[in-house]
Design a protein around this motif. Structure first.
Motif, PDB file in Angstrom:
ATOM      1  N   HIS A  10      79.672 -11.374  64.382  1.00 27.49           N
ATOM      2  CA  HIS A  10      78.444 -11.325  63.984  1.00 27.49           C
ATOM      3  C   HIS A  10      78.200 -11.184  62.589  1.00 27.49           C
ATOM      4  O   HIS A  10      78.625 -11.787  61.658  1.00 27.49           O
ATOM      5  CB  HIS A  10      78.703  -9.425  64.265  1.00 27.49           C
ATOM      6  CG  HIS A  10      77.330  -9.159  64.256  1.00 27.49           C
ATOM      7  ND1 HIS A  10      76.379  -9.565  63.083  1.00 27.49           N
ATOM      8  CD2 HIS A  10      76.550  -8.155  64.787  1.00 27.49           C
ATOM      9  CE1 HIS A  10      75.520  -8.238  63.827  1.00 27.49           C
ATOM     10  NE2 HIS A  10      75.615  -7.930  64.343  1.00 27.49           N
ATOM     11  N   PRO A  11      76.876 -12.165  62.697  1.00 22.47           N
ATOM     12  CA  PRO A  11      76.689 -12.880  61.100  1.00 22.47           C
ATOM     13  C   PRO A  11      76.043 -12.170  60.326  1.00 22.47           C
ATOM     14  O   PRO A  11      76.252 -12.456  58.990  1.00 22.47           O
ATOM     15  CB  PRO A  11      75.981 -14.325  61.765  1.00 22.47           C
ATOM     16  CG  PRO A  11      75.779 -14.236  62.637  1.00 22.47           C
ATOM     17  CD  PRO A  11      76.345 -12.835  63.455  1.00 22.47           C
ATOM     18  N   LEU A  37      86.009 -13.287  63.640  1.00 20.02           N
ATOM     19  CA  LEU A  37      85.817 -14.660  63.271  1.00 20.02           C
ATOM     20  C   LEU A  37      84.786 -14.541  61.406  1.00 20.02           C
ATOM     21  O   LEU A  37      85.556 -15.470  60.953  1.00 20.02           O
ATOM     22  CB  LEU A  37      85.669 -15.249  64.345  1.00 20.02           C
ATOM     23  CG  LEU A  37      87.012 -14.978  65.733  1.00 20.02           C
ATOM     24  CD1 LEU A  37      86.434 -15.774  66.743  1.00 20.02           C
ATOM     25  CD2 LEU A  37      87.809 -15.531  64.896  1.00 20.02           C
ATOM     26  N   TYR A  38      83.896 -13.946  61.752  1.00 17.85           N
ATOM     27  CA  TYR A  38      82.544 -14.156  60.870  1.00 17.85           C
ATOM     28  C   TYR A  38      83.761 -13.552  59.993  1.00 17.85           C
ATOM     29  O   TYR A  38      83.733 -14.038  58.183  1.00 17.85           O
ATOM     30  CB  TYR A  38      81.863 -13.562  60.782  1.00 17.85           C
ATOM     31  CG  TYR A  38      80.997 -14.184  61.093  1.00 17.85           C
ATOM     32  CD1 TYR A  38      80.118 -15.473  60.909  1.00 17.85           C
ATOM     33  CD2 TYR A  38      80.697 -14.535  62.219  1.00 17.85           C
ATOM     34  CE1 TYR A  38      79.425 -16.486  60.917  1.00 17.85           C
ATOM     35  CE2 TYR A  38      79.847 -15.170  62.778  1.00 17.85           C
ATOM     36  CZ  TYR A  38      79.168 -15.980  62.679  1.00 17.85           C
ATOM     37  OH  TYR A  38      78.340 -17.009  63.055  1.00 17.85           O
ATOM     38  N   ASP A  43      83.668 -19.587  55.827  1.00 17.17           N
ATOM     39  CA  ASP A  43      83.065 -20.931  55.745  1.00 17.17           C
ATOM     40  C   ASP A  43      83.144 -22.248  56.532  1.00 17.17           C
ATOM     41  O   ASP A  43      82.987 -23.124  56.744  1.00 17.17           O
ATOM     42  CB  ASP A  43      84.205 -21.192  54.965  1.00 17.17           C
ATOM     43  CG  ASP A  43      85.583 -21.362  54.742  1.00 17.17           C
ATOM     44  OD1 ASP A  43      85.892 -21.057  56.227  1.00 17.17           O
ATOM     45  OD2 ASP A  43      86.219 -21.673  53.863  1.00 17.17           O
ATOM     46  N   PHE A  44      83.541 -21.602  57.966  1.00 15.83           N
ATOM     47  CA  PHE A  44      83.945 -22.149  59.384  1.00 15.83           C
ATOM     48  C   PHE A  44      84.583 -23.154  59.319  1.00 15.83           C
ATOM     49  O   PHE A  44      85.661 -23.011  60.317  1.00 15.83           O
ATOM     50  CB  PHE A  44      83.019 -22.205  60.166  1.00 15.83           C
ATOM     51  CG  PHE A  44      81.705 -21.940  60.333  1.00 15.83           C
ATOM     52  CD1 PHE A  44      80.715 -20.892  59.688  1.00 15.83           C
ATOM     53  CD2 PHE A  44      81.109 -22.433  61.621  1.00 15.83           C
ATOM     54  CE1 PHE A  44      79.530 -20.629  60.600  1.00 15.83           C
ATOM     55  CE2 PHE A  44      79.662 -21.789  62.223  1.00 15.83           C
ATOM     56  CZ  PHE A  44      79.177 -20.699  61.599  1.00 15.83           C
ATOM     57  N   GLN A  78      81.970 -22.506  67.511  1.00 19.20           N
ATOM     58  CA  GLN A  78      82.720 -23.180  66.709  1.00 19.20           C
ATOM     59  C   GLN A  78      84.297 -23.544  66.589  1.00 19.20           C
ATOM     60  O   GLN A  78      85.511 -23.822  67.034  1.00 19.20           O
ATOM     61  CB  GLN A  78      82.277 -23.274  65.082  1.00 19.20           C
ATOM     62  CG  GLN A  78      83.675 -23.745  64.292  1.00 19.20           C
ATOM     63  CD  GLN A  78      82.860 -25.382  63.703  1.00 19.20           C
ATOM     64  OE1 GLN A  78      82.352 -26.117  64.560  1.00 19.20           O
ATOM     65  NE2 GLN A  78      83.950 -25.877  62.888  1.00 19.20           N
ATOM     66  N   TRP A  79      84.136 -21.812  67.163  1.00 22.92           N
ATOM     67  CA  TRP A  79      85.960 -21.063  67.482  1.00 22.92           C
ATOM     68  C   TRP A  79      86.593 -22.215  68.181  1.00 22.92           C
ATOM     69  O   TRP A  79      87.856 -22.461  69.138  1.00 22.92           O
ATOM     70  CB  TRP A  79      86.087 -20.008  67.319  1.00 22.92           C
ATOM     71  CG  TRP A  79      87.244 -19.616  68.306  1.00 22.92           C
ATOM     72  CD1 TRP A  79      88.079 -18.836  66.933  1.00 22.92           C
ATOM     73  CD2 TRP A  79      87.984 -18.986  69.049  1.00 22.92           C
ATOM     74  NE1 TRP A  79      89.840 -18.418  68.003  1.00 22.92           N
ATOM     75  CE2 TRP A  79      88.980 -18.744  69.329  1.00 22.92           C
ATOM     76  CE3 TRP A  79      87.301 -19.379  70.764  1.00 22.92           C
ATOM     77  CZ2 TRP A  79      90.009 -18.582  70.363  1.00 22.92           C
ATOM     78  CZ3 TRP A  79      88.129 -19.008  71.502  1.00 22.92           C
ATOM     79  CH2 TRP A  79      89.462 -18.625  71.346  1.00 22.92           C
TER      80      TRP A  79
END
Ligand SMILES: Cc1cc2nc3c(=O)[nH]c(=O)nc-3n(C[C@H](O)[C@H](O)[C@H](O)COP(=O)(O)O)c2cc1C
Length: 194
Positions: A10-11, A37-38, A43-44, A78-79
């Motif tokens: 969730h961004p 994950l966020y 920074d991804f 991306q993951w």
């Protein structure tokens, strides 16, 4: 017991009404791992080895996220791009995920009636998530249909309490090997709250 890994993306969790409430109700259990994950990768820059170890240590993987443009938030994509490596997740030597379950917990602004043939959004949520369903198949995983909270904008505080309780029941059911009771041919659009 099944070990459940919730991959939460969730961004903007600080603005969340629904997921914040779901997470607050998450059952405290050694069998359940919440991985935000966020929070881990703002920074991804994903630690692929760590993610693969986490996956190896669990039996059920849950992609939990708000529906964004009929899909996942970008970090989950991306993951997938980085973590699901050839020779590990798929390919003749890529057997690390074989037999594990994959499902999704999704919240959608649109109402349930909009997500059907002939409805406003024309397709079901399961239809929109076909790339994930096929990713699971390619990786030798078993796929369960998504569990969805619809009409998030119209949920009143008492509705939020109700869905959070249902969510907790779902996660407890997953940890109690509930998916093993699903028929192999399960082809319904949505996973019902057990
Ligand atoms: C960028 C963006 C895209 C969205 N796309 C969709 C969509 O395609 N379908 C939908 O039903 N809701 C969509 N929504 C609504 C969100 O899914 C909804 O606000 C969210 O699930 C509510 O959960 P929260 O309170 O935890 O943020 C979108 C919201 C945003 C911000």
């Amino acid at each position: 017991m099944a070990r459940v890994l919730i991959l939460f993306t969730h961004p903007a969790l600080q603005k969340s009404r629904v997921h914040a409430r779901l997470l607050a109700r998450l059952p405290q259990s050694d069998a359940v791992t919440l991985h935000d994950l966020y929070e881990a990768y703002p920074d991804f820059l994903i630690d692929v080895g760590h993610e693969q170890s986490l996956l190896e240590a669990h039996d059920v993987v849950v992609f939990q996220h708000p529906f964004y443009w009929y899909s996942t938030p970008p970090l989950l994509k991306q993951w997938m791009d980085l973590v699901l490596e050839h020779g590990w997740a798929y390919g003749s030597k890529g057997t690390a995920l074989h037999g594990k379950w994959l499902t999704s917990v999704v919240t959608a602004g649109g109402g349930g009636d909009a997500y059907r043939t002939g409805g406003y959004n024309r397709f079901t949520v399961r239809d929109f998530l076909k790339p994930i369903e096929q990713t699971a198949a390619l990786c030798g995983m078993r796929y369960a249909p998504p569990w969805v909270v619809f009409g998030t904008h119209r949920l009143r505080p008492e509705d939020l309490d109700r869905v959070a309780i249902e969510y907790a029941r779902l996660i407890e059911w997953l940890a109690a090997d509930g998916l093993e009771t699903l028929e192999p041919s399960t082809d319904v659009d949505l996973l019902e709250t057990p």
